[in-house]
Design a protein around this motif. Structure first.
Motif, mmCIF file in Angstrom:
data_model
loop_
_atom_site.group_PDB
_atom_site.id
_atom_site.type_symbol
_atom_site.label_atom_id
_atom_site.label_comp_id
_atom_site.label_asym_id
_atom_site.label_seq_id
_atom_site.Cartn_x
_atom_site.Cartn_y
_atom_site.Cartn_z
ATOM 1 N N VAL A 181 0.830 -1.198 0.000
ATOM 2 C CA VAL A 181 0.000 0.000 0.000
ATOM 3 C C VAL A 181 0.868 1.252 0.000
ATOM 4 O O VAL A 181 0.602 2.221 -0.722
ATOM 5 N N ALA A 182 1.946 1.258 0.835
ATOM 6 C CA ALA A 182 2.830 2.410 0.915
ATOM 7 C C ALA A 182 3.479 2.703 -0.430
ATOM 8 O O ALA A 182 3.617 3.862 -0.848
ATOM 9 N N GLN A 183 3.861 1.629 -1.119
ATOM 10 C CA GLN A 183 4.481 1.820 -2.439
ATOM 11 C C GLN A 183 3.472 2.374 -3.440
ATOM 12 O O GLN A 183 3.805 3.243 -4.268
ATOM 13 N N ALA A 184 2.218 1.886 -3.345
ATOM 14 C CA ALA A 184 1.200 2.331 -4.290
ATOM 15 C C ALA A 184 0.849 3.797 -4.070
ATOM 16 O O ALA A 184 0.698 4.571 -5.033
ATOM 17 N N VAL A 185 0.712 4.204 -2.792
ATOM 18 C CA VAL A 185 0.391 5.595 -2.482
ATOM 19 C C VAL A 185 1.530 6.512 -2.915
ATOM 20 O O VAL A 185 1.324 7.602 -3.441
ATOM 21 N N GLY A 186 2.766 6.056 -2.701
ATOM 22 C CA GLY A 186 3.906 6.881 -3.044
ATOM 23 C C GLY A 186 4.147 6.984 -4.544
ATOM 24 O O GLY A 186 4.874 7.878 -5.002
ATOM 25 N N SER A 187 3.531 6.077 -5.313
ATOM 26 C CA SER A 187 3.809 6.062 -6.752
ATOM 27 C C SER A 187 3.154 7.222 -7.494
ATOM 28 O O SER A 187 3.518 7.507 -8.632
ATOM 29 N N ILE A 188 2.203 7.913 -6.865
ATOM 30 C CA ILE A 188 1.530 9.003 -7.582
ATOM 31 C C ILE A 188 2.067 10.368 -7.166
ATOM 32 O O ILE A 188 1.492 11.397 -7.509
ATOM 33 N N GLY A 189 3.122 10.374 -6.393
ATOM 34 C CA GLY A 189 3.750 11.646 -6.053
ATOM 35 C C GLY A 189 3.470 12.055 -4.614
ATOM 36 O O GLY A 189 2.487 11.644 -3.994
ATOM 37 N N SER A 199 -9.113 9.543 -10.392
ATOM 38 C CA SER A 199 -8.057 8.884 -11.155
ATOM 39 C C SER A 199 -6.871 8.522 -10.276
ATOM 40 O O SER A 199 -6.205 7.507 -10.475
ATOM 41 N N SER A 200 -6.583 9.327 -9.263
ATOM 42 C CA SER A 200 -5.493 9.016 -8.330
ATOM 43 C C SER A 200 -5.822 7.755 -7.543
ATOM 44 O O SER A 200 -4.959 6.891 -7.314
ATOM 45 N N LEU A 201 -7.087 7.636 -7.127
ATOM 46 C CA LEU A 201 -7.497 6.437 -6.401
ATOM 47 C C LEU A 201 -7.402 5.217 -7.301
ATOM 48 O O LEU A 201 -6.958 4.134 -6.882
ATOM 49 N N ASP A 202 -7.773 5.386 -8.563
ATOM 50 C CA ASP A 202 -7.696 4.280 -9.518
ATOM 51 C C ASP A 202 -6.243 3.903 -9.775
ATOM 52 O O ASP A 202 -5.919 2.727 -9.941
ATOM 53 N N HIS A 203 -5.326 4.919 -9.791
ATOM 54 C CA HIS A 203 -3.902 4.637 -9.989
ATOM 55 C C HIS A 203 -3.359 3.749 -8.853
ATOM 56 O O HIS A 203 -2.586 2.822 -9.113
ATOM 57 N N ILE A 204 -3.777 4.046 -7.638
ATOM 58 C CA ILE A 204 -3.327 3.220 -6.497
ATOM 59 C C ILE A 204 -3.843 1.803 -6.658
ATOM 60 O O ILE A 204 -3.120 0.817 -6.428
#
Length: 421
Positions: free
Chosen positions: A340-348, A374-379
């Protein structure tokens, strides 16, 4: 301390004696009485016994003894005085008192063994076990700055301040005082005690002393000499003839009677102390139970599915071991949080944040805040790309930010029904 029965023994023990009952400080509790020794003994029950013997039968002196010689002063004294005594020391009884710090000499009282035995047997025959036997002279009060003189029948007792008392024949008072005080008589301040009978018998000689000393004060002892001498007994500042072979032997029963009150108070204090400790122990046990119950309640709320039995520590350790076991299979809470931490950090930085999460055995539910849908979908897509099964279960615009929930499960687990975004 017990009261005292103070006896004044006559030179002839078959004659009447005088006695007075005194309190623990030696102060008379009643008027002195005169009668037989047997009658006096009736007042001795429960009291300490002090017997005063004629001063003319006891030699009061001082002797220089070697300090800390390793030998008891009682053993040295006879030999230190041997040359000053006319009698064989084997026929004499010696009692040793305290050392005078002013002249470094030790007080000693000497009496014949025969007389000592007679006094002791006479008291024992009427059931009296004395604590003190001493010469009348030994109890003459020490008055700073004055010389105290006591006229009692045929004996004149003299005590200068800080000095040993001495006893002299009272046949001729002036020569007797001059013999004891020497040329210093003219500078002495005399306090003269006498009974009315002795005063009238020696009035001319006593009155003649007024012009031979610096000052003269006379006091009549209307009740006899015992009220004057008894107050010195409790202090113990005199030579007690009950030394050596005559030292008092007290039984445990006697000591118990003397200390019974103190022992009773100590026992009562112990009972109160134990009762207090027992109360504190019961109170602490009750507090401990309340604390255990509170910890158990917290544990049941913090650990879903907790059975509530056994120690909290062991239950938490089991749950942590289970979590670690799940992590070793690729699932578990720690790997999920890492993903989860990696996914949240991947959008900046600052684009999305994890608000809370709920972990259960099937997976983890995330509550996130993002800039937009779209940010939520990116995660969600990032988690899927890293091998997790991720599904957006809800999402809605809330002011300037977009809030949503994502269900994260290990790969291969069943997927919940997908909620519309």
């Amino acid at each position: 301390m017990a009261e005292w029965l103070v006896l004044q023994l006559s030179r002839n023990l078959d004659e009447q004696c005088g006695w007075v009952v005194a309190d623990e400080r030696g102060q008379p509790l009643s008027a002195p009485r005169v009668g037989s020794l047997t009658t006096a003994a009736a007042d001795g029950a429960g009291r300490r016994i002090a017997a005063l013997v004629p001063s003319g039968d006891v030699l009061m002196t001082e002797v220089e003894l070697p300090p800390k010689s390793g030998v008891k002063a009682q053993q040295i004294a006879p030999y230190a005085l041997e040359e000053q005594l006319a009698s064989d020391i084997d026929t004499l009884h010696f009692a040793v008192g305290a050392r005078n710090e002013l002249n470094d000499r030790t007080a000693v009282a000497v009496v014949t063994r025969e007389l000592m035995a007679q006094w002791h047997e006479a008291l024992k025959s009427v059931g009296l076990d004395p604590d003190v036997i001493c010469a009348e002279t030994a109890l003459l009060p020490d008055n700073p700055g004055h010389t105290v003189v006591l006229l009692d029948r045929d004996t004149l007792s003299v005590r200068r301040a800080g000095a040993m008392p001495i006893a002299l024949p009272a046949d001729d008072l002036a020569p007797a005082l001059q013999a004891s005080l020497g040329s210093e008589l003219a500078a002495e301040h005399l306090i003269f005690y006498a009974t009315p009978q002795d005063w009238h018998r020696h009035t001319p000689a006593i009155e003649a002393l007024r012009g031979q000393c610096a000052s003269f004060k006379a006091q009549l002892l209307n009740s006899g000499i015992l009220p004057l001498l008894a107050p010195q007994i409790p202090s113990g500042q005199f030579v007690n003839l009950l030394g050596g072979e005559y030292a008092p032997k007290r039984s445990m029963g006697d000591n118990w009677q003397r200390w019974r009150l103190a022992a009773s108070l100590a026992l009562a204090l112990l009972v109160v102390h134990v009762a207090g400790l027992s109360y504190e122990l019961v109170r602490d046990k009750h507090s401990e139970k309340q604390l255990d119950d509170a910890i158990g309640n917290v544990a049941r709320r913090a650990i879903p599915g907790d059975p509530g039995t056994g120690s909290v520590r062991s239950r938490i350790e089991k749950r942590m071991l289970a979590a670690q076991s799940g992590a070793s299979d690729g699932g578990g809470m720690l790997p999920a949080l890492t993903a989860v931490a990696q996914a949240v950090g991947s959008i900046g930085t600052g684009a999305a944040s994890l608000q809370s999460f709920t972990y259960h055995k099937d997976g983890m539910e995330l509550r996130l805040k993002a800039q937009d849908a779209s940010s939520l979908d990116h995660i969600d897509q990032h988690l899927r790309g890293n091998g997790w099964q991720a599904d957006i279960t809800s999402g809605a615009q809330n002011g300037p930010s977009y809030e949503g929930r994502i269900e994260v499960r290990p790969a291969g687990s069943g997927a919940p029904a997908r909620h519309p975004r």
